[in-house]
Design a protein around this motif. Structure first.
Motif, mmCIF file in Angstrom:
data_model
loop_
_atom_site.group_PDB
_atom_site.id
_atom_site.type_symbol
_atom_site.label_atom_id
_atom_site.label_comp_id
_atom_site.label_asym_id
_atom_site.label_seq_id
_atom_site.Cartn_x
_atom_site.Cartn_y
_atom_site.Cartn_z
ATOM 1 N N PRO A 174 0.832 -1.204 0.000
ATOM 2 C CA PRO A 174 0.000 0.000 0.000
ATOM 3 C C PRO A 174 0.868 1.256 0.000
ATOM 4 O O PRO A 174 2.036 1.208 0.384
ATOM 5 N N PRO A 175 0.300 2.384 -0.400
ATOM 6 C CA PRO A 175 1.038 3.655 -0.332
ATOM 7 C C PRO A 175 1.345 4.028 1.110
ATOM 8 O O PRO A 175 0.561 3.746 2.019
ATOM 9 N N GLU A 176 2.490 4.689 1.293
ATOM 10 C CA GLU A 176 2.882 5.174 2.614
ATOM 11 C C GLU A 176 3.181 6.666 2.524
ATOM 12 O O GLU A 176 3.879 7.114 1.599
ATOM 13 N N GLU A 226 -6.074 -4.399 7.825
ATOM 14 C CA GLU A 226 -5.998 -5.706 7.176
ATOM 15 C C GLU A 226 -7.092 -5.902 6.141
ATOM 16 O O GLU A 226 -8.249 -5.532 6.353
ATOM 17 N N GLN A 227 -6.704 -6.502 5.028
ATOM 18 C CA GLN A 227 -7.652 -6.899 3.987
ATOM 19 C C GLN A 227 -7.266 -8.278 3.500
ATOM 20 O O GLN A 227 -6.092 -8.653 3.544
ATOM 21 N N SER A 228 -8.234 -9.014 2.986
ATOM 22 C CA SER A 228 -7.895 -10.282 2.342
ATOM 23 C C SER A 228 -7.189 -9.974 1.025
ATOM 24 O O SER A 228 -7.455 -8.948 0.392
ATOM 25 N N LEU A 229 -6.288 -10.870 0.617
ATOM 26 C CA LEU A 229 -5.394 -10.567 -0.499
ATOM 27 C C LEU A 229 -6.079 -10.613 -1.857
ATOM 28 O O LEU A 229 -5.739 -9.860 -2.763
ATOM 29 N N PHE A 230 -7.027 -11.528 -1.994
ATOM 30 C CA PHE A 230 -7.494 -11.830 -3.343
ATOM 31 C C PHE A 230 -8.973 -12.197 -3.316
ATOM 32 O O PHE A 230 -9.445 -12.859 -2.385
ATOM 33 N N LEU A 231 -9.695 -11.767 -4.369
ATOM 34 C CA LEU A 231 -11.103 -12.131 -4.540
ATOM 35 C C LEU A 231 -11.357 -12.347 -6.016
ATOM 36 O O LEU A 231 -10.988 -11.502 -6.839
ATOM 37 N N SER A 232 -11.998 -13.454 -6.342
ATOM 38 C CA SER A 232 -12.316 -13.761 -7.731
ATOM 39 C C SER A 232 -13.820 -13.939 -7.868
ATOM 40 O O SER A 232 -14.416 -14.697 -7.094
ATOM 41 N N TYR A 270 -8.122 -2.989 -4.630
ATOM 42 C CA TYR A 270 -8.946 -2.092 -3.829
ATOM 43 C C TYR A 270 -8.296 -1.924 -2.451
ATOM 44 O O TYR A 270 -7.979 -2.900 -1.774
ATOM 45 N N PHE A 271 -8.114 -0.659 -2.073
ATOM 46 C CA PHE A 271 -7.532 -0.337 -0.775
ATOM 47 C C PHE A 271 -8.579 0.357 0.094
ATOM 48 O O PHE A 271 -9.206 1.320 -0.355
ATOM 49 N N CYS A 272 -8.727 -0.121 1.317
ATOM 50 C CA CYS A 272 -9.431 0.701 2.289
ATOM 51 C C CYS A 272 -8.385 1.604 2.938
ATOM 52 O O CYS A 272 -7.182 1.329 2.877
ATOM 53 N N ALA A 273 -8.839 2.695 3.539
ATOM 54 C CA ALA A 273 -7.918 3.614 4.196
ATOM 55 C C ALA A 273 -8.648 4.331 5.314
ATOM 56 O O ALA A 273 -9.869 4.526 5.249
ATOM 57 N N GLU A 274 -7.896 4.695 6.339
ATOM 58 C CA GLU A 274 -8.471 5.446 7.446
ATOM 59 C C GLU A 274 -7.599 6.671 7.702
ATOM 60 O O GLU A 274 -6.413 6.683 7.368
ATOM 61 N N THR A 275 -8.234 7.681 8.268
ATOM 62 C CA THR A 275 -7.466 8.850 8.696
ATOM 63 C C THR A 275 -7.116 8.645 10.165
ATOM 64 O O THR A 275 -7.997 8.470 10.999
ATOM 65 N N GLN A 320 -4.404 14.699 8.981
ATOM 66 C CA GLN A 320 -3.911 14.675 7.611
ATOM 67 C C GLN A 320 -3.329 13.366 7.114
ATOM 68 O O GLN A 320 -2.927 13.281 5.973
ATOM 69 N N LYS A 321 -3.254 12.351 7.938
ATOM 70 C CA LYS A 321 -2.561 11.143 7.497
ATOM 71 C C LYS A 321 -3.553 10.057 7.112
ATOM 72 O O LYS A 321 -4.412 9.667 7.898
ATOM 73 N N LEU A 322 -3.410 9.552 5.885
ATOM 74 C CA LEU A 322 -4.176 8.400 5.425
ATOM 75 C C LEU A 322 -3.332 7.152 5.633
ATOM 76 O O LEU A 322 -2.183 7.099 5.203
ATOM 77 N N VAL A 323 -3.905 6.134 6.277
ATOM 78 C CA VAL A 323 -3.229 4.842 6.403
ATOM 79 C C VAL A 323 -4.013 3.833 5.585
ATOM 80 O O VAL A 323 -5.221 3.659 5.795
ATOM 81 N N PHE A 324 -3.328 3.188 4.664
ATOM 82 C CA PHE A 324 -3.983 2.270 3.735
ATOM 83 C C PHE A 324 -3.934 0.842 4.224
ATOM 84 O O PHE A 324 -2.983 0.427 4.914
ATOM 85 N N GLY A 325 -4.950 0.088 3.848
ATOM 86 C CA GLY A 325 -4.943 -1.343 4.071
ATOM 87 C C GLY A 325 -3.984 -2.035 3.132
ATOM 88 O O GLY A 325 -3.383 -1.413 2.248
ATOM 89 N N THR A 326 -3.875 -3.333 3.295
ATOM 90 C CA THR A 326 -2.915 -4.129 2.539
ATOM 91 C C THR A 326 -3.339 -4.350 1.092
ATOM 92 O O THR A 326 -2.532 -4.745 0.276
ATOM 93 N N GLY A 327 -4.595 -4.068 0.774
ATOM 94 C CA GLY A 327 -5.065 -4.157 -0.609
ATOM 95 C C GLY A 327 -5.652 -5.521 -0.935
ATOM 96 O O GLY A 327 -5.133 -6.553 -0.514
ATOM 97 N N THR A 328 -6.750 -5.513 -1.696
ATOM 98 C CA THR A 328 -7.390 -6.735 -2.172
ATOM 99 C C THR A 328 -7.417 -6.697 -3.691
ATOM 100 O O THR A 328 -7.935 -5.751 -4.284
#
Lengths: 113, 110
Positions: free
Chosen positions: A42-44, B5-11, B87-92, B96-104
């Motif tokens: 993910p982006p940092e 945390e996110q699951s890695l893959f979805l088909s 797809y990334f979820c993210a929280e503030t 000002q800081k966005l922290v992203f999930g691991t991505g699905t």
């Protein structure tokens, strides 16, 4: 216009080179950001500018030097990079100062050789 | 910690619904986001939800938020091949800081 434009799209540089990444937005946003994204990660967050002043530096090495010449432009100056700095560098901007509704550019893919 | 945390893959098959899940960490996050990233491209903001809401619908997208369990989900109705992306979820977390999930990685097959 909801675009954040980054140039160049791709950049290959040697470890002794000096180069700059550029970012531009015309949405009137007063907060601008640099993020770094390694492959499959993910982006940092690297840096945040609010009203053209640096407000956050996430302990980024000094070989990365940000600059915000005006409210529409954000630069990232690169010098003496290492191969591990190869990544996608993403610029973003947001209207609100709390980072909400951030719009991202397409990124600059940097390769350090 | 700041691991989202996110699951890695979805088909899924074209026309089915997709549900992408995310577990975030900061209960004080005021906004939670979903971003889409196509190969070699930047991030596209899809939608976001304010923390005092539990659901938000935007055309084919439905976001559900369970604050008690710190669980966020994105449902894509009538998934199309053009929805294939990461797809990334993210929280503030703080100012000002966005922290992203691991991505699905979502793969949609015809």
């Amino acid at each position: 216009d909801t675009e954040v434009t980054q140039t160049p799209k791709h950049l290959v540089m040697g470890m002794t080179n000096k180069k700059s990444l550029k970012c531009e937005q015309h949405m009137g946003h007063r907060a601008m950001y640099w993020y770094k994204q390694k492959a499959k990660k993910p982006p940092e967050l690297m840096f945040v500018y609010s009203y053209e002043k640096l407000s956050i530096n996430e302990s980024v090495p000094s070989r990365f030097s940000p600059e915000c010449p005006n409210s529409s432009l954000l630069n990232l100056h690169l010098h003496a990079l290492q191969p591990e700095d190869s990544a996608l560098y993403l610029c973003a901007s947001s209207r609100r100062q709390d980072g909400t509704e951030a719009f991202f550019g397409q990124g600059t893919r940097l390769t350090v050789v | 910690g700041e691991d989202v945390e996110q699951s890695l893959f979805l088909s899924v098959r074209e026309g089915d619904s997709s549900v992408i899940n995310c577990t975030y960490t900061d209960s004080s996050s005021t906004y939670l986001y979903w971003y889409k990233q196509e190969p070699g491209a930047g991030l596209q903001l899809l939608t976001y939800i304010f923390s005092n809401m539990d659901m938000k619908q935007d055309q084919r997208l439905t976001v559900l938020l369970n604050k008690k369990d710190k669980h966020l989900s994105l449902r894509i109705a009538d998934t199309q091949t053009g929805d294939s992306a990461i797809y990334f979820c993210a929280e503030t977390t703080g100012f000002q800081k966005l922290v992203f999930g691991t991505g699905t990685r979502l793969l949609v097959s015809p």
